[in-house]
Design a protein around this motif. Sequence first.
Motif, mmCIF file in Angstrom:
data_model
loop_
_atom_site.group_PDB
_atom_site.id
_atom_site.type_symbol
_atom_site.label_atom_id
_atom_site.label_comp_id
_atom_site.label_asym_id
_atom_site.label_seq_id
_atom_site.Cartn_x
_atom_site.Cartn_y
_atom_site.Cartn_z
ATOM 1 N N ASP A 173 57.392 73.758 18.464
ATOM 2 C CA ASP A 173 58.093 73.960 17.345
ATOM 3 C C ASP A 173 59.592 73.090 17.689
ATOM 4 O O ASP A 173 60.277 72.445 16.651
ATOM 5 C CB ASP A 173 58.658 75.345 17.216
ATOM 6 N N LEU A 174 59.896 72.825 18.998
ATOM 7 C CA LEU A 174 61.259 72.274 19.058
ATOM 8 C C LEU A 174 61.285 70.816 19.525
ATOM 9 O O LEU A 174 62.166 70.081 19.086
ATOM 10 C CB LEU A 174 62.157 73.168 19.746
ATOM 11 N N TYR A 175 60.408 70.532 20.495
ATOM 12 C CA TYR A 175 60.556 69.166 20.856
ATOM 13 C C TYR A 175 59.436 68.179 20.514
ATOM 14 O O TYR A 175 59.888 67.035 20.432
ATOM 15 C CB TYR A 175 60.169 69.595 22.655
ATOM 16 N N MET A 176 58.179 68.816 20.068
ATOM 17 C CA MET A 176 57.084 67.701 19.733
ATOM 18 C C MET A 176 57.488 66.895 18.169
ATOM 19 O O MET A 176 57.424 65.562 18.196
ATOM 20 C CB MET A 176 55.919 68.386 19.448
ATOM 21 N N PRO A 177 58.284 67.767 17.321
ATOM 22 C CA PRO A 177 58.573 67.022 15.837
ATOM 23 C C PRO A 177 59.602 65.701 16.315
ATOM 24 O O PRO A 177 59.106 64.700 15.442
ATOM 25 C CB PRO A 177 59.157 67.989 15.305
ATOM 26 N N TYR A 191 73.081 72.078 19.827
ATOM 27 C CA TYR A 191 74.375 72.587 19.267
ATOM 28 C C TYR A 191 74.063 74.461 18.995
ATOM 29 O O TYR A 191 72.928 74.581 18.579
ATOM 30 C CB TYR A 191 74.872 72.214 17.793
ATOM 31 N N SER A 192 74.928 75.011 19.166
ATOM 32 C CA SER A 192 75.130 76.491 19.348
ATOM 33 C C SER A 192 74.988 76.969 17.847
ATOM 34 O O SER A 192 75.408 76.168 16.866
ATOM 35 C CB SER A 192 76.166 76.966 20.070
ATOM 36 N N GLN A 193 74.514 78.181 17.552
ATOM 37 C CA GLN A 193 74.453 78.756 16.420
ATOM 38 C C GLN A 193 76.054 79.049 15.818
ATOM 39 O O GLN A 193 76.175 78.914 14.443
ATOM 40 C CB GLN A 193 74.078 80.228 16.502
ATOM 41 N N ASP A 194 77.094 79.150 16.748
ATOM 42 C CA ASP A 194 78.444 79.266 16.310
ATOM 43 C C ASP A 194 78.687 77.814 15.690
ATOM 44 O O ASP A 194 79.477 77.809 14.322
ATOM 45 C CB ASP A 194 79.185 79.623 17.593
ATOM 46 N N GLN A 208 70.119 69.831 13.574
ATOM 47 C CA GLN A 208 70.849 69.303 14.913
ATOM 48 C C GLN A 208 71.082 67.709 14.744
ATOM 49 O O GLN A 208 72.175 67.496 15.068
ATOM 50 C CB GLN A 208 69.717 69.506 16.143
ATOM 51 N N LEU A 209 70.321 66.911 14.137
ATOM 52 C CA LEU A 209 70.646 65.642 14.008
ATOM 53 C C LEU A 209 71.615 65.286 13.036
ATOM 54 O O LEU A 209 72.492 64.559 13.355
ATOM 55 C CB LEU A 209 69.272 64.836 13.491
ATOM 56 N N ILE A 210 71.635 66.067 11.998
ATOM 57 C CA ILE A 210 72.821 65.910 10.961
ATOM 58 C C ILE A 210 74.270 66.316 11.687
ATOM 59 O O ILE A 210 75.193 65.431 11.421
ATOM 60 C CB ILE A 210 72.543 66.789 9.787
ATOM 61 N N ILE A 211 74.099 67.369 12.566
ATOM 62 C CA ILE A 211 75.292 67.677 13.200
ATOM 63 C C ILE A 211 75.730 66.710 14.196
ATOM 64 O O ILE A 211 77.159 66.447 14.227
ATOM 65 C CB ILE A 211 75.147 69.206 13.779
ATOM 66 N N TYR A 212 74.931 66.008 14.840
ATOM 67 C CA TYR A 212 75.054 65.056 15.777
ATOM 68 C C TYR A 212 75.649 63.832 15.034
ATOM 69 O O TYR A 212 76.695 63.309 15.483
ATOM 70 C CB TYR A 212 73.972 64.664 16.398
ATOM 71 N N LEU A 213 75.211 63.330 13.944
ATOM 72 C CA LEU A 213 75.938 62.390 12.920
ATOM 73 C C LEU A 213 77.080 62.627 12.592
ATOM 74 O O LEU A 213 77.833 61.929 12.515
ATOM 75 C CB LEU A 213 74.688 61.900 11.871
ATOM 76 N N TYR A 214 77.183 63.744 12.096
ATOM 77 C CA TYR A 214 78.600 64.170 11.472
ATOM 78 C C TYR A 214 79.579 64.482 12.592
ATOM 79 O O TYR A 214 80.673 63.917 12.530
ATOM 80 C CB TYR A 214 78.332 65.486 11.006
ATOM 81 N N ASP A 215 79.387 65.132 13.632
ATOM 82 C CA ASP A 215 80.275 65.655 14.681
ATOM 83 C C ASP A 215 80.399 64.590 15.927
ATOM 84 O O ASP A 215 81.524 64.418 16.328
ATOM 85 C CB ASP A 215 79.871 66.940 15.085
ATOM 86 N N GLU A 216 79.446 63.992 16.280
ATOM 87 C CA GLU A 216 79.383 63.167 17.522
ATOM 88 C C GLU A 216 79.623 61.501 16.925
ATOM 89 O O GLU A 216 80.602 61.038 17.559
ATOM 90 C CB GLU A 216 77.955 63.169 18.319
#
Length: 370
Positions: free
Chosen positions: A23-27, A145-148, A180-188
Amino acid sequence: MNKISLYSEGIYDVTIVPNTFIDLYMPSANGAYVKVYLYLLRHIGSSNTEITISSIADHLEDTEKDIIRALNYWEKQNLLKIERNAQDEITAIYLADLSGLNKTGHSTATIDDALEELDSVTVSEPDEIASNIHTETEPAAIPTYSQDKIDELKSNDKFQYVTHIVELYLGRPMKPVDLQLIIYLYDELKFSPELIIYLYEYCVSKNKMNPSYIEAVALEWAKEGIDTEEKAREATLLYNEHINNVMKAFGLNRTPGQIERKYITKWVEVYSFSDDIITEACNRTILRTQKPDFKYADKILETWFKKGAKTLEDIAILDEEFAKGGRAKTVPNVTPIAKPSANKFNQFPQRTYSAKDYAELERKLINKGL
């Protein structure tokens, strides 16, 4: 080759693939990396838990370098821990127990000391449209990234708009790995909403929707200082023009493959050759081999690069030196550059004749009594 001991927190009599991994790592993982992880799971479930990098490579029909690259990737993802000896050889691999992770990838229980969180190692993966053909590195692991944090950004109108447009491009609901990727692009990476949207537009237009690929393109853009949609459009347009010129010169009416793209990138970014020079190499390749051979064209361009050629005039000088038996002895023995004629067949190289050629021709004619 030293043997490697393999350990796990769970004991399996069959090959069990945790749902968390699927679910989390393979895709988001490279397919070759997934094979290595599954192979490790298979050996945990067997009586023989001693393996070598060489044995894994042989079984998976891959190189030892690729196997080590995959292990480093999963170590970065905290799915395993690697022990090495003083010679930096892998001596043991510990597989983490994924049953203690929740749906966001966070641990809900304390992992054994042997599987403590590892020091972060920065790695990167080259994008196939902007990588040196000789470069092979691992993809970087984005933070979890956390749920918060997710809830905080979901309340941001701009971020909501981005996720909505990305869903439209992907043609499916947003997955956790996408978010998670979009948050990384936006935040990091500090990509603007417009740049993120164009990133997905560009990748989807190439039928590349794997998060790992999208991340690799983003990292390459960040590395090159592409921080606006306008810069990204200019960069991709320019690269597409290079591709179109090469495919046209080779008479190919299709999209280039990954290796072909890497060759083109090498010619443009490493050798810094103009389209005119690259086209000339392609033309010579066709004349010499009667087929579109990227490897042969690369040899021609590599020779010109090593000889310091930067213009068609420089190449003409190399041709002259080669014809005279001078310093350019390593230049491929192919048709020299000719000035275009005024007729409609000027796409074919025109042969040039020296005074010596005319004298030899005259001698042959006299000998024939003509």
